[in-house]
Write an enzyme that holds these catalytic residues in place. Structure first.
Site, PDB file in Angstrom:
ATOM      1  N   TYR A 103      -2.052  -0.882  10.470  1.00  0.00           N
ATOM      2  CA  TYR A 103      -2.058  -1.092   9.013  1.00  0.00           C
ATOM      3  C   TYR A 103      -0.758  -0.572   8.395  1.00  0.00           C
ATOM      4  O   TYR A 103      -0.102  -1.263   7.618  1.00  0.00           O
ATOM      5  CB  TYR A 103      -3.275  -0.381   8.410  1.00  0.00           C
ATOM      6  CG  TYR A 103      -3.470  -0.654   6.939  1.00  0.00           C
ATOM      7  CD1 TYR A 103      -3.984  -1.873   6.502  1.00  0.00           C
ATOM      8  CD2 TYR A 103      -3.141   0.295   5.981  1.00  0.00           C
ATOM      9  CE1 TYR A 103      -4.170  -2.131   5.143  1.00  0.00           C
ATOM     10  CE2 TYR A 103      -3.321   0.047   4.625  1.00  0.00           C
ATOM     11  CZ  TYR A 103      -3.837  -1.167   4.212  1.00  0.00           C
ATOM     12  OH  TYR A 103      -4.017  -1.416   2.874  1.00  0.00           O
TER      13      TYR A 103
ATOM     14  N   SER B 197       0.873  -1.184   0.000  1.00  0.00           N
ATOM     15  CA  SER B 197       0.000   0.000   0.000  1.00  0.00           C
ATOM     16  C   SER B 197       0.903   1.224   0.000  1.00  0.00           C
ATOM     17  O   SER B 197       2.075   1.122   0.388  1.00  0.00           O
ATOM     18  CB  SER B 197      -0.849  -0.007   1.276  1.00  0.00           C
ATOM     19  OG  SER B 197      -1.443   1.259   1.490  1.00  0.00           O
TER      20      SER B 197
HETATM   21  N1  NAD Z   1      -8.822  -0.829  -1.049  1.00  0.00           N
HETATM   22  C1  NAD Z   1      -7.792  -0.037  -0.784  1.00  0.00           C
HETATM   23  O1  NAD Z   1      -7.951   1.191  -0.655  1.00  0.00           O
HETATM   24  C2  NAD Z   1      -6.406  -0.592  -0.679  1.00  0.00           C
HETATM   25  C3  NAD Z   1      -5.315   0.290  -0.814  1.00  0.00           C
HETATM   26  C4  NAD Z   1      -4.025  -0.219  -0.686  1.00  0.00           C
HETATM   27  C5  NAD Z   1      -3.832  -1.568  -0.449  1.00  0.00           C
HETATM   28  N2  NAD Z   1      -4.902  -2.403  -0.329  1.00  0.00           N
HETATM   29  C6  NAD Z   1      -4.649  -3.810  -0.050  1.00  0.00           C
HETATM   30  O2  NAD Z   1      -5.270  -4.598  -1.031  1.00  0.00           O
HETATM   31  C7  NAD Z   1      -5.551  -5.891  -0.482  1.00  0.00           C
HETATM   32  C8  NAD Z   1      -6.998  -6.277  -0.804  1.00  0.00           C
HETATM   33  O3  NAD Z   1      -7.843  -5.341  -0.183  1.00  0.00           O
HETATM   34  P1  NAD Z   1      -9.298  -4.954  -0.741  1.00  0.00           P
HETATM   35  O4  NAD Z   1      -9.344  -3.499  -0.828  1.00  0.00           O
HETATM   36  O5  NAD Z   1      -9.618  -5.776  -1.928  1.00  0.00           O
HETATM   37  O6  NAD Z   1     -10.154  -5.375   0.537  1.00  0.00           O
HETATM   38  P2  NAD Z   1     -11.530  -6.187   0.681  1.00  0.00           P
HETATM   39  O7  NAD Z   1     -11.886  -6.006   2.102  1.00  0.00           O
HETATM   40  O8  NAD Z   1     -12.470  -5.771  -0.393  1.00  0.00           O
HETATM   41  O9  NAD Z   1     -11.103  -7.702   0.401  1.00  0.00           O
HETATM   42  C9  NAD Z   1     -10.212  -8.389   1.239  1.00  0.00           C
HETATM   43  C10 NAD Z   1     -10.474  -9.870   1.125  1.00  0.00           C
HETATM   44  O10 NAD Z   1      -9.521 -10.557   1.968  1.00  0.00           O
HETATM   45  C11 NAD Z   1     -10.215 -11.555   2.706  1.00  0.00           C
HETATM   46  N3  NAD Z   1      -9.501 -11.837   3.961  1.00  0.00           N
HETATM   47  C12 NAD Z   1      -9.393 -11.037   5.052  1.00  0.00           C
HETATM   48  N4  NAD Z   1      -8.699 -11.667   6.013  1.00  0.00           N
HETATM   49  C13 NAD Z   1      -8.370 -12.888   5.531  1.00  0.00           C
HETATM   50  C14 NAD Z   1      -7.671 -13.992   6.065  1.00  0.00           C
HETATM   51  N5  NAD Z   1      -7.174 -13.970   7.317  1.00  0.00           N
HETATM   52  N6  NAD Z   1      -7.515 -15.096   5.301  1.00  0.00           N
HETATM   53  C15 NAD Z   1      -8.028 -15.138   4.042  1.00  0.00           C
HETATM   54  N7  NAD Z   1      -8.704 -14.112   3.477  1.00  0.00           N
HETATM   55  C16 NAD Z   1      -8.872 -13.006   4.219  1.00  0.00           C
HETATM   56  C17 NAD Z   1     -11.596 -10.951   2.961  1.00  0.00           C
HETATM   57  O11 NAD Z   1     -12.548 -11.950   3.306  1.00  0.00           O
HETATM   58  C18 NAD Z   1     -11.866 -10.278   1.630  1.00  0.00           C
HETATM   59  O12 NAD Z   1     -12.483 -11.162   0.706  1.00  0.00           O
HETATM   60  C19 NAD Z   1      -5.251  -5.790   1.012  1.00  0.00           C
HETATM   61  O13 NAD Z   1      -3.965  -6.354   1.269  1.00  0.00           O
HETATM   62  C20 NAD Z   1      -5.223  -4.308   1.253  1.00  0.00           C
HETATM   63  O14 NAD Z   1      -4.426  -3.941   2.359  1.00  0.00           O
HETATM   64  C21 NAD Z   1      -6.196  -1.953  -0.443  1.00  0.00           C
END
Ligand code: NAD
Length: 262
Positions: free
Chosen positions: A158, A145
């Site tokens: 985070y 991120s």
């Molecule tokens: N959305 C943003 O703004 C953003 C920005 C930077 C980085 N990210 C990163 O992108 C990645 C995906 O995030 P997203 O935005 O798609 O979030 P999201 O919440 O839409 O999806 C996350 C998914 O991970 C699954 N998950 C959570 N804990 C878990 C575990 N212990 N074991 C297996 N699965 C698990 C959840 O059930 C969900 O399906 C993350 O690593 C997040 O930190 C997101």
């Protein structure tokens, strides 16, 4: 994008039921990969299964908590039993945790974020590397991120976890590149998934504005004036897993509409 550059390859994607992971499953399947979709027990795999099948590819769904080593052993066993190989790991599952002032973060909440975001990605890499090595190589993309490069007063766990993801990425990459295993990270800015709803809800109650106003404010605060789309993050992942990125490993690649340039 409808190339067949991942035809015959198998991609393990964690957090594949929603958000960026779901978009990744769609993209890698569209480019020919069969998909091992990993997500938590109780989460619906319906959307991801539909997308992969629409692209004419096979999907194996595995319920697993990425922070548990035994669950990873099961993911690898099932993937190899079903498809016989693993070429790509998208280490994507992550949680934001509580949004609160530094001294108010409960230690359990801090531990939970570190367990999923750091331990989970560490275990994922350890689990797939032996298979990739025995196949002569592979590609891993860890989802970091912009929080891996900057502080934030209300996101300590985070931010700390994403700084650690960058360290994990670099250490593992250095150790296995001579085995033909490429390990990079992408560093997205806020992207339009359920995770940013948390940020919007927090801003909405802290500033006493409605959710639409909170969203507009957050989008306006970004250099590019909008959130990323999951598909835009996934484009960089696909590039990093392709032959086009054959001189890239250990890189933390911002996909952030300019956020880290500021
Ligand atoms: N959305 C943003 O703004 C953003 C920005 C930077 C980085 N990210 C990163 O992108 C990645 C995906 O995030 P997203 O935005 O798609 O979030 P999201 O919440 O839409 O999806 C996350 C998914 O991970 C699954 N998950 C959570 N804990 C878990 C575990 N212990 N074991 C297996 N699965 C698990 C959840 O059930 C969900 O399906 C993350 O690593 C997040 O930190 C997101």
């Amino acid at each position: 994008m409808n190339s067949e550059r991942f035809l015959g390859k198998v991609a393990v994607i964690t957090g594949a039921a929603n958000g960026i992971g779901l978009a990744a499953a769609d993209r890698f399947a569209r480019e020919g990969a069969d998909i091992v979709a990993v997500d938590l027990h109780g989460v619906s795999f319906e959307n991801v299964a539909k997308k992969v099948k629409e692209n004419g590819r096979h999907i194996l769904t595995v319920e697993a908590d990425v922070s548990r080593q035994a669950d990873w052993a099961n993911v690898i066993n099932q993937a190899l039993e079903t498809f016989g190989r693993i070429d790509i790991l998208i280490n994507n599952a992550g949680i934001f945790g509580l949004i609160s002032r530094f001294e108010e973060i409960p230690v359990d909440s801090f531990d939970q974020v570190m367990n999923v975001n750091v331990r989970g990605m560490f275990l994922g890499m350890q689990a797939v590397i032996p298979t990739m090595r025995s196949q002569g190589g592979g590609h891993i993309v860890n989802v970091s991120s912009i929080s891996g490069e900057r502080g934030s007063a209300r996101g300590t766990a985070y931010v700390t976890s994403k700084h650690a993801v960058n360290g994990l990425t670099q250490c593992a990459a250095l150790d296995v590149i001579r085995d033909g295993i490429y390990i990079n990270a992408v560093a997205p800015a806020p992207t339009d998934t359920d995770m940013v709803r948390l940020l919007e809800n927090s801003a909405s109650s802290r500033l006493n504005v409605d959710k639409e106003a909170a969203r507009k404010m957050l989008e306006d605060s970004l250099v590019i004036g909008r959130y990323g789309k999951p598909e835009e993050i996934v484009s960089a992942m696909a590039f990093l897993c392709s032959a086009e990125a054959s001189f890239m490993t250990g890189a933390i690649v911002p996909v952030d509409g300019g956020a880290l340039a500021r």
